[in-house]
Design a protein around this motif. Structure first.
Motif, mmCIF file in Angstrom:
data_model
loop_
_atom_site.group_PDB
_atom_site.id
_atom_site.type_symbol
_atom_site.label_atom_id
_atom_site.label_comp_id
_atom_site.label_asym_id
_atom_site.label_seq_id
_atom_site.Cartn_x
_atom_site.Cartn_y
_atom_site.Cartn_z
ATOM 1 N N GLU A 1 4.818 -14.367 12.776
ATOM 2 C CA GLU A 1 4.229 -13.275 12.009
ATOM 3 C C GLU A 1 2.819 -13.639 11.545
ATOM 4 N N PHE B 1 -0.705 -11.556 12.533
ATOM 5 C CA PHE B 1 -1.546 -10.927 11.521
ATOM 6 C C PHE B 1 -2.815 -11.715 11.239
ATOM 7 N N HIS C 1 2.188 2.375 15.968
ATOM 8 C CA HIS C 1 2.405 1.105 15.273
ATOM 9 C C HIS C 1 3.719 1.098 14.508
ATOM 10 N N GLY D 1 6.081 -1.088 11.250
ATOM 11 C CA GLY D 1 5.970 -1.305 9.817
ATOM 12 C C GLY D 1 7.019 -0.571 9.014
ATOM 13 N N ARG E 1 2.461 0.808 3.616
ATOM 14 C CA ARG E 1 1.719 -0.443 3.510
ATOM 15 C C ARG E 1 1.309 -0.984 4.878
ATOM 16 N N TYR E 2 1.942 -0.510 5.913
ATOM 17 C CA TYR E 2 1.555 -0.902 7.275
ATOM 18 C C TYR E 2 0.844 0.268 7.939
ATOM 19 N N ASP E 3 -0.457 0.146 8.124
ATOM 20 C CA ASP E 3 -1.175 1.193 8.828
ATOM 21 C C ASP E 3 -1.552 0.717 10.234
ATOM 22 N N HIS F 1 -3.211 -3.010 11.714
ATOM 23 C CA HIS F 1 -2.604 -4.291 12.094
ATOM 24 C C HIS F 1 -2.333 -4.384 13.592
ATOM 25 N N PRO G 1 -1.599 0.533 1.691
ATOM 26 C CA PRO G 1 -1.557 -0.323 2.880
ATOM 27 C C PRO G 1 -1.782 -1.788 2.520
ATOM 28 N N PRO H 1 -1.133 -4.667 5.051
ATOM 29 C CA PRO H 1 -0.571 -5.075 6.327
ATOM 30 C C PRO H 1 -0.215 -6.539 6.414
ATOM 31 N N GLU I 1 7.053 -7.454 7.191
ATOM 32 C CA GLU I 1 7.920 -6.316 7.537
ATOM 33 C C GLU I 1 9.372 -6.685 7.347
#
Length: 308
Positions: A14, A18, A65, A67, A72-74, A77, A104, A106, A110
């Motif tokens: 992870e 990222f 995508h 998430g 929070r995950y747009d 990422h 967001p 990222p 997750e």
């Protein structure tokens, strides 16, 4: 519970995924009035490593995508993955859509997300998440003509990671939605195929495994809505689609275990359809979208098999 070595490997995967800087698109276009109703476009690159000859039209890859459908995950990422595909000669459309509440962030995990009652934003927005994906795909041909003239929409492959893998499978199945579904189409979306990456493809199995803090249940609006909404949202209930489908899954995935993808593939077979299932040994959840990982090259090849 995963052992310490498996958890450490997953954390390292992870962190690697990222660690890449977001890649700005070559163009962007809205498909609606909400700030999240936007598509970013990446033009295909030519040169070393690209199979695309200068001046040629490129297959179009539409990226959704992941998430856990949480805000929070747009789409930022997954931009290194979109850029990776562009460098392999694909034209890329990276779709944003409305998700569960929050800001967001990222870089958060997750896999470690919880659910209602622990301060974690709920997953998804019903029906807005589905409204947006359907609207984006409907608007895409016209937007591509304007923003990405290097793309060949006749060779479109839909891909998505995790929750985005769910949305990719769902979007390819709109023609088999219940007759009263607002997102239903009269005929299949014109696609070369779907490549779903560690998709949340079977909500019942995902609930049993508490995938992403039971995000699929939250997406549906809780237990009281499952019976009514699941037939409109769960890809495993929307078979057969008649569209070439491949699932790519890490055997060591602790976020969306391989049992979820296997259940979808088995359901497809029972429906008289073959869904390819590529299982990658010693691979977890995030290498599938990490340009630094060998698994990402496998994903690009699976897309190419359908697109070229």
């Amino acid at each position: 519970m995963p052992d310490d070595a498996a958890a450490a490997r997953a954390a390292a995967e992870e962190e690697s995924a990222f660690s890449h800087r977001p890649v700005d698109p070559d163009a962007s276009a809205p498909y609606g009035d909400h700030p999240d109703q936007v598509i970013d476009f990446y033009a295909p690159r030519t040169g070393p490593g690209s199979p695309l000859a200068p001046g040629s039209l490129a297959p179009l890859v539409v990226v959704l995508h992941g998430g856990a459908w949480r805000h929070r995950y747009d789409r930022r990422h997954i931009t290194p993955f979109a850029d990776h595909l562009a460098r392999r000669g694909f034209a890329v459309a990276n779709v944003e859509y409305r998700r569960g509440g929050g800001s967001p962030v990222p870089e958060q995990s997750e896999g470690g997300e919880g659910g209602e009652g622990d301060g974690t934003p709920l997953a998804g927005r019903w029906p807005e998440t589905f409204d947006d994906v359907a609207a984006a795909l409907d608007a895409l041909p016209a937007l591509v003509r304007e923003a990405l003239p290097q793309a060949d929409p006749r060779r479109t492959v839909l891909t998505g990671h995790s929750a985005g893998g769910h949305l990719a499978l769902w979007a390819a199945a709109r023609h088999v939605l219940p007759a009263d579904a607002p997102w239903r189409t009269d005929s299949p979306v014109p696609l070369r195929g779907v490549v779903a990456l560690a998709p949340i493809a079977d909500f019942e199995v995902a609930e049993k495994l508490d995938v992403c803090g039971n995000a699929a249940l939250q997406l549906l609006g809780g237990h009281e809505n499952v019976a009514v909404r699941r037939p409109y949202a769960d890809p495993v209930l929307l078979l057969p689609t008649g569209i070439a489908t491949t699932l790519v899954q890490g055997r060591a995935d602790l976020v969306v275990p391989q049992a979820v993808a296997e259940s979808y593939a088995e359901a497809a077979a029972k429906a008289g359809e073959t869904a390819g299932l590529t299982l990658l040994a010693d691979v977890g959840h995030f290498p599938l979208i990490d340009p630094a990982a060998d698994a990402c090259a496998v994903v690009a090849e699976e897309i190419a098999q359908l697109a070229w």
